[in-house]
Design a protein around this motif. Structure first.
Motif, mmCIF file in Angstrom:
data_model
loop_
_atom_site.group_PDB
_atom_site.id
_atom_site.type_symbol
_atom_site.label_atom_id
_atom_site.label_comp_id
_atom_site.label_asym_id
_atom_site.label_seq_id
_atom_site.Cartn_x
_atom_site.Cartn_y
_atom_site.Cartn_z
ATOM 1 N N MET A 259 1.461 -59.780 -34.149
ATOM 2 C CA MET A 259 2.825 -60.305 -34.134
ATOM 3 C C MET A 259 2.825 -61.754 -33.655
ATOM 4 N N PRO A 260 3.481 -62.650 -34.388
ATOM 5 C CA PRO A 260 3.524 -64.048 -33.965
ATOM 6 C C PRO A 260 4.463 -64.245 -32.774
ATOM 7 N N GLY A 261 4.139 -65.223 -31.950
ATOM 8 C CA GLY A 261 4.947 -65.530 -30.779
ATOM 9 C C GLY A 261 4.194 -65.216 -29.501
ATOM 10 N N GLU A 262 4.770 -65.623 -28.381
ATOM 11 C CA GLU A 262 4.103 -65.459 -27.086
ATOM 12 C C GLU A 262 4.897 -64.623 -26.087
ATOM 13 N N LEU A 263 6.163 -64.332 -26.391
ATOM 14 C CA LEU A 263 7.007 -63.650 -25.423
ATOM 15 C C LEU A 263 7.612 -62.394 -26.042
ATOM 16 N N TYR A 264 7.031 -61.257 -25.716
ATOM 17 C CA TYR A 264 7.514 -59.962 -26.206
ATOM 18 C C TYR A 264 8.401 -59.282 -25.170
ATOM 19 N N ASP A 265 8.070 -59.455 -23.908
ATOM 20 C CA ASP A 265 8.814 -58.815 -22.831
ATOM 21 C C ASP A 265 8.582 -59.612 -21.553
ATOM 22 N N LEU A 266 9.366 -59.342 -20.521
ATOM 23 C CA LEU A 266 9.134 -59.977 -19.236
ATOM 24 C C LEU A 266 9.430 -58.994 -18.119
ATOM 25 N N HIS A 267 8.787 -59.247 -16.985
ATOM 26 C CA HIS A 267 8.955 -58.428 -15.795
ATOM 27 C C HIS A 267 9.159 -59.363 -14.605
ATOM 28 N N SER A 268 9.707 -58.820 -13.553
ATOM 29 C CA SER A 268 9.882 -59.592 -12.329
ATOM 30 C C SER A 268 8.519 -59.889 -11.709
ATOM 31 N N GLY A 269 8.398 -61.046 -11.137
ATOM 32 C CA GLY A 269 7.174 -61.403 -10.432
ATOM 33 C C GLY A 269 7.218 -61.033 -8.961
ATOM 34 N N ALA A 270 8.264 -60.329 -8.559
ATOM 35 C CA ALA A 270 8.412 -59.952 -7.154
ATOM 36 C C ALA A 270 7.405 -58.878 -6.776
ATOM 37 N N GLU A 271 6.864 -59.011 -5.594
ATOM 38 C CA GLU A 271 5.962 -57.996 -5.065
ATOM 39 C C GLU A 271 6.798 -56.995 -4.281
#
Length: 126
Positions: free
Chosen positions: A102-114
């Motif tokens: 699949m072309p592109g770099e951003l499929y999903d995102l998550h919080s970077g919080a620990e």
């Protein structure tokens, strides 16, 4: 000048009032701070829903995934790069790339919080 009395509070009266105030604060303060944490978690969930919806709309419109959150903002799918309410930064998002075909770099995102949310799950897994 014998009939004249000084008016004011005694030390005992002031100590009783202070003890009552401290008792009320020990009951109210934990509820207040728990409420703040719940509000941040709700804001994070809503932000993730909105951004993921924008990613899906971008994919439908362009037949590819966006390359970054900046591209979503530039193309007006979102107004601005969102701030993670837990870390209070827009730089901590963990971006998930799509599968290789699949072309592109951003499929999903998550919080970077620990750390863990109030329900015991990890913020990074939301």
């Amino acid at each position: 000048m014998q009939g004249r009395f000084l008016r004011g509070f005694t030390l005992v009266e002031l100590l009783v009032v202070m003890a009552i105030l401290m008792l009320l604060l020990t009951v109210a303060a934990p509820k207040y701070f728990n409420g703040i944490e719940r509000a941040k978690e709700s804001a994070l969930k809503q932000t993730l829903v909105v951004v993921r919806d924008a990613i899906d709309k971008f994919h439908v419109d362009n037949a590819r995934y966006p390359d970054s959150l900046e591209e979503l903002a530039e193309r007006k799918y979102i107004r601005a790069i969102p701030i993670d309410p837990i870390t209070e930064s827009s730089e901590t998002w963990q971006l998930v790339a799509p599968e290789e075909e699949m072309p592109g770099e951003l499929y999903d995102l998550h919080s970077g919080a620990e750390g863990q949310a109030s329900d015991g799950s990890l913020y990074a897994e939301w």
